[in-house]
Design a protein around this motif. Structure first.
Motif, PDB file in Angstrom:
ATOM      1  N   TRP A  75     -65.986 -36.594  39.024  1.00 22.94           N
ATOM      2  CA  TRP A  75     -66.986 -35.763  39.702  1.00 22.94           C
ATOM      3  C   TRP A  75     -66.240 -34.799  40.614  1.00 22.94           C
ATOM      4  O   TRP A  75     -65.341 -35.195  41.354  1.00 22.94           O
ATOM      5  CB  TRP A  75     -67.921 -36.647  40.524  1.00 22.94           C
ATOM      6  N   LEU A  77     -71.614 -37.405  34.728  1.00 22.04           N
ATOM      7  CA  LEU A  77     -72.383 -37.851  33.572  1.00 22.04           C
ATOM      8  C   LEU A  77     -73.347 -36.746  33.149  1.00 22.04           C
ATOM      9  O   LEU A  77     -74.217 -36.351  33.928  1.00 22.04           O
ATOM     10  CB  LEU A  77     -73.179 -39.114  33.926  1.00 22.04           C
ATOM     11  N   THR A 119     -65.836 -41.863  40.853  1.00 21.21           N
ATOM     12  CA  THR A 119     -67.106 -41.194  40.590  1.00 21.21           C
ATOM     13  C   THR A 119     -66.914 -40.246  39.421  1.00 21.21           C
ATOM     14  O   THR A 119     -65.987 -39.432  39.410  1.00 21.21           O
ATOM     15  CB  THR A 119     -67.606 -40.436  41.827  1.00 21.21           C
ATOM     16  N   TRP A 166     -73.740 -46.746  40.595  1.00 14.94           N
ATOM     17  CA  TRP A 166     -74.949 -46.179  41.160  1.00 14.94           C
ATOM     18  C   TRP A 166     -74.843 -44.662  41.229  1.00 14.94           C
ATOM     19  O   TRP A 166     -73.759 -44.092  41.195  1.00 14.94           O
ATOM     20  CB  TRP A 166     -75.256 -46.767  42.539  1.00 14.94           C
ATOM     21  N   VAL A 167     -75.986 -44.014  41.313  1.00 15.96           N
ATOM     22  CA  VAL A 167     -76.079 -42.555  41.367  1.00 15.96           C
ATOM     23  C   VAL A 167     -75.662 -42.075  42.754  1.00 15.96           C
ATOM     24  O   VAL A 167     -76.144 -42.582  43.758  1.00 15.96           O
ATOM     25  CB  VAL A 167     -77.522 -42.080  41.055  1.00 15.96           C
ATOM     26  N   THR A 168     -74.757 -41.089  42.778  1.00 22.81           N
ATOM     27  CA  THR A 168     -74.349 -40.486  44.045  1.00 22.81           C
ATOM     28  C   THR A 168     -74.879 -39.069  44.207  1.00 22.81           C
ATOM     29  O   THR A 168     -75.107 -38.616  45.318  1.00 22.81           O
ATOM     30  CB  THR A 168     -72.813 -40.448  44.177  1.00 22.81           C
ATOM     31  N   VAL A 227     -77.079 -47.842  38.065  1.00 24.91           N
ATOM     32  CA  VAL A 227     -76.846 -47.273  36.737  1.00 24.91           C
ATOM     33  C   VAL A 227     -76.552 -48.413  35.771  1.00 24.91           C
ATOM     34  O   VAL A 227     -75.625 -49.196  35.972  1.00 24.91           O
ATOM     35  CB  VAL A 227     -75.687 -46.262  36.760  1.00 24.91           C
ATOM     36  N   VAL A 281     -75.365 -35.932  36.454  1.00 22.06           N
ATOM     37  CA  VAL A 281     -75.532 -36.973  37.460  1.00 22.06           C
ATOM     38  C   VAL A 281     -74.140 -37.448  37.867  1.00 22.06           C
ATOM     39  O   VAL A 281     -73.296 -37.693  37.006  1.00 22.06           O
ATOM     40  CB  VAL A 281     -76.344 -38.153  36.885  1.00 22.06           C
ATOM     41  N   VAL A 312     -72.006 -40.434  39.093  1.00 21.49           N
ATOM     42  CA  VAL A 312     -72.135 -41.891  39.056  1.00 21.49           C
ATOM     43  C   VAL A 312     -70.869 -42.515  39.627  1.00 21.49           C
ATOM     44  O   VAL A 312     -69.769 -42.282  39.108  1.00 21.49           O
ATOM     45  CB  VAL A 312     -72.354 -42.401  37.610  1.00 21.49           C
ATOM     46  N   GLN A 313     -71.034 -43.277  40.711  1.00 20.68           N
ATOM     47  CA  GLN A 313     -69.896 -44.021  41.237  1.00 20.68           C
ATOM     48  C   GLN A 313     -69.834 -45.349  40.506  1.00 20.68           C
ATOM     49  O   GLN A 313     -70.776 -46.149  40.545  1.00 20.68           O
ATOM     50  CB  GLN A 313     -69.994 -44.250  42.728  1.00 20.68           C
TER      51      GLN A 313
END
Length: 97
Positions: free
Chosen positions: A83, A55, A52, A27-29, A18, A43, A45-46
């Motif tokens: 998240w 988004l 996390t 990065w995308v989790t 990301v 999305v 994102v961590q």
């Protein structure tokens, strides 16, 4: 997002780097897709901090299988809500993804 941006197909995949306005931030989790709307709506994102965040899809400027470019800086992403996996149901195996 403008109409042209919404019509473009974005390939957002878990593990993609990301990129915020100030560089790679995580990065995308997870990728949340609305089966009713047949589009990505959020999305996970961590961030490099290990946290996390959730988004909204509207924050995504562009994406490939390996990278996602988002609006805002790392500081702005740090202000996003955490998240919550329990807020999203896993996709059914029969769902045409």
């Amino acid at each position: 997002m403008g109409t042209a941006e919404r019509s473009a197909r974005l390939e957002i995949r878990p593990g993609a780097a990301v990129h915020a306005e100030d560089g790679v931030v995580g990065w995308v989790t997870e990728v949340v897709v609305s089966p009713r709307e047949r589009r990505v709506v959020a999305v996970g994102v961590q961030l490099a901090s290990g946290r996390t965040v959730h988004l909204p899809a509207e924050s995504v400027r562009d994406a490939t299988e390996d990278a996602v470019w988002v609006r805002g800086s790392l500081a702005e992403l740090e202000r996003l809500p955490d998240w919550r996996a329990e807020a999203h149901a896993p996709a059914a195996l029969s769902w045409p993804g």
